[in-house]
Design an enzyme around this catalytic site. Structure first.
Site, mmCIF file in Angstrom:
data_model
loop_
_atom_site.group_PDB
_atom_site.id
_atom_site.type_symbol
_atom_site.label_atom_id
_atom_site.label_comp_id
_atom_site.label_asym_id
_atom_site.label_seq_id
_atom_site.Cartn_x
_atom_site.Cartn_y
_atom_site.Cartn_z
ATOM 1 C CG PHE A 131 -13.223 0.649 7.127
ATOM 2 C CD1 PHE A 131 -12.596 0.164 6.128
ATOM 3 C CD2 PHE A 131 -13.904 -0.077 8.132
ATOM 4 C CE1 PHE A 131 -12.662 -1.324 5.946
ATOM 5 C CE2 PHE A 131 -14.004 -1.407 8.304
ATOM 6 C CZ PHE A 131 -13.385 -1.809 6.704
ATOM 7 N NE ARG A 190 -2.146 -6.009 7.200
ATOM 8 C CZ ARG A 190 -3.172 -6.445 6.622
ATOM 9 N NH1 ARG A 190 -3.840 -7.456 7.357
ATOM 10 N NH2 ARG A 190 -3.604 -6.214 5.525
ATOM 11 C CG ASN A 247 -3.432 -2.658 6.920
ATOM 12 O OD1 ASN A 247 -3.373 -2.134 6.115
ATOM 13 N ND2 ASN A 247 -4.318 -3.526 7.351
ATOM 14 C CE LYS A 290 -3.769 -2.357 2.231
ATOM 15 N NZ LYS A 290 -4.487 -2.654 3.653
ATOM 16 C CE1 TYR A 304 -9.134 -3.609 0.290
ATOM 17 C CE2 TYR A 304 -8.378 -1.390 -0.690
ATOM 18 C CZ TYR A 304 -8.262 -2.670 -0.063
ATOM 19 O OH TYR A 304 -6.732 -2.801 0.645
ATOM 20 C CD GLU A 330 -7.985 -9.269 -3.941
ATOM 21 O OE1 GLU A 330 -8.929 -9.200 -3.171
ATOM 22 O OE2 GLU A 330 -6.760 -9.903 -3.559
ATOM 23 C CG HIS A 373 -4.694 -6.442 -0.462
ATOM 24 N ND1 HIS A 373 -5.977 -6.546 -0.108
ATOM 25 C CD2 HIS A 373 -5.000 -7.167 -1.689
ATOM 26 C CE1 HIS A 373 -6.480 -7.434 -0.815
ATOM 27 N NE2 HIS A 373 -6.022 -7.928 -1.590
ATOM 28 N NE ARG A 402 -5.846 -12.756 4.938
ATOM 29 C CZ ARG A 402 -6.775 -11.793 5.092
ATOM 30 N NH1 ARG A 402 -6.603 -10.780 4.034
ATOM 31 N NH2 ARG A 402 -7.390 -11.491 5.872
ATOM 32 C CB THR A 450 -7.230 -6.854 9.539
ATOM 33 O OG1 THR A 450 -7.765 -8.037 8.696
ATOM 34 C CG2 THR A 450 -7.732 -5.606 8.833
HETATM 35 P P1 IDP Z 1 -7.420 -7.519 5.367
HETATM 36 O O1 IDP Z 1 -6.522 -6.542 4.530
HETATM 37 O O2 IDP Z 1 -6.637 -7.791 6.436
HETATM 38 O O3 IDP Z 1 -8.009 -8.234 4.260
HETATM 39 P P2 IDP Z 1 -10.034 -6.320 5.277
HETATM 40 O O4 IDP Z 1 -11.170 -6.597 6.229
HETATM 41 O O5 IDP Z 1 -10.261 -6.912 3.812
HETATM 42 O O6 IDP Z 1 -8.526 -6.466 5.959
HETATM 43 O O7 IDP Z 1 -9.882 -4.709 5.089
HETATM 44 C C1 IDP Z 1 -9.137 -4.222 3.984
HETATM 45 C C2 IDP Z 1 -8.645 -3.017 4.441
HETATM 46 O O8 IDP Z 1 -9.401 -2.115 5.001
HETATM 47 C C3 IDP Z 1 -7.721 -3.412 5.652
HETATM 48 O O9 IDP Z 1 -6.277 -3.846 5.426
HETATM 49 C C4 IDP Z 1 -7.189 -1.993 6.173
HETATM 50 O O10 IDP Z 1 -6.689 -1.189 5.731
HETATM 51 C C5 IDP Z 1 -8.867 -1.263 6.286
HETATM 52 N N1 IDP Z 1 -9.577 -1.434 7.316
HETATM 53 C C6 IDP Z 1 -10.260 -2.697 7.782
HETATM 54 N N2 IDP Z 1 -10.883 -2.479 8.965
HETATM 55 C C7 IDP Z 1 -10.724 -1.107 9.117
HETATM 56 C C8 IDP Z 1 -11.223 -0.395 10.156
HETATM 57 O O11 IDP Z 1 -11.806 -0.790 11.107
HETATM 58 N N3 IDP Z 1 -10.752 0.920 10.238
HETATM 59 C C9 IDP Z 1 -10.129 1.450 9.259
HETATM 60 N N4 IDP Z 1 -9.582 0.776 8.176
HETATM 61 C C10 IDP Z 1 -9.936 -0.490 8.044
HETATM 62 MG MG MG Z 2 -9.402 -8.148 2.874
#
Ligand code: IDP
Ligand code: MG
Length: 148
Positions: A57, A102, A112, A9, A49, A126, A115, A85, A91
């Site tokens: 968010f 992370r 974070n 990212k 997304y 993807e 992805h 993962r 996450t």
């Molecule tokens: P992942 O990246 O671990 O698969 P996802 O649930 O798919 O997690 O969420 C995608 C991205 O959205 C996360 O990597 C993070 O950057 C962002 N995200 C997820 N939950 C939150 C939140 O509660 N607040 C702000 N950003 C979030």
């Molecule tokens: Mg995800």
């Protein structure tokens, strides 16, 4: 062989983690099959997304992803989706184990660093979205030392 989509990212690119992140996947024994630096636009980020469009968010997430270039990659290897993962970590970096990307390199969920596809099916989608031009087919000569 299984493939996954990994994206560094904008914060990971800005903070100088491209080499570090590629190194972790290389050292594990996975093979890099696609790689490019890209700055994506809003419709593209929203498509990537799309599953999260109802989340509070979502808009901040899209703003973050389009703010600067990202590194898009395809990595290949046995169980690379699930293992990728694990290499990435939970996450929310507050809950990511030390030793994960992370866990070692990030503090907040909204910054974070990386992805990774969450299933073989999302990886397929993807990779098709990010690499419509296709990817190069090659085999690492080290595979005989990584796989029995
Ligand atoms: P992942 O990246 O671990 O698969 P996802 O649930 O798919 O997690 O969420 C995608 C991205 O959205 C996360 O990597 C993070 O950057 C962002 N995200 C997820 N939950 C939150 C939140 O509660 N607040 C702000 N950003 C979030
Ligand atoms: Mg995800």
């Amino acid at each position: 062989m299984e493939q996954t989509f990994i994206m560094i990212k904008p914060d990971g690119v800005q903070r100088g983690f491209i080499g570090e992140i590629i190194s972790r996947f290389e050292k594990k024994g996975f093979s890099l099959k696609g790689l490019k630096l890209v700055k994506v636009d809003r419709p593209f980020a929203e498509k990537h997304y799309a599953d999260l469009s109802a989340k509070p968010f979502f808009n901040g997430l899209v703003e973050y992803i389009i703010s600067d270039p990202v590194v898009a990659m395809v990595w290949e290897g046995k169980n690379v989706v699930a293992t990728g993962r694990k290499i990435i970590g939970a996450t929310n970096p507050a809950e990511s184990a030390p030793g994960t990307i992370r866990g070692d390199l990030a503090v907040e969920v909204g910054r974070n660093v990386i992805h990774g596809s969450d299933s073989v099916e999302s990886a397929r989608k993807e990779i098709a979205l990010w690499f419509p031009e296709g990817i190069i087919s090659w085999q690492s000569s080290l595979n005989q030392w990584i796989y029995e």
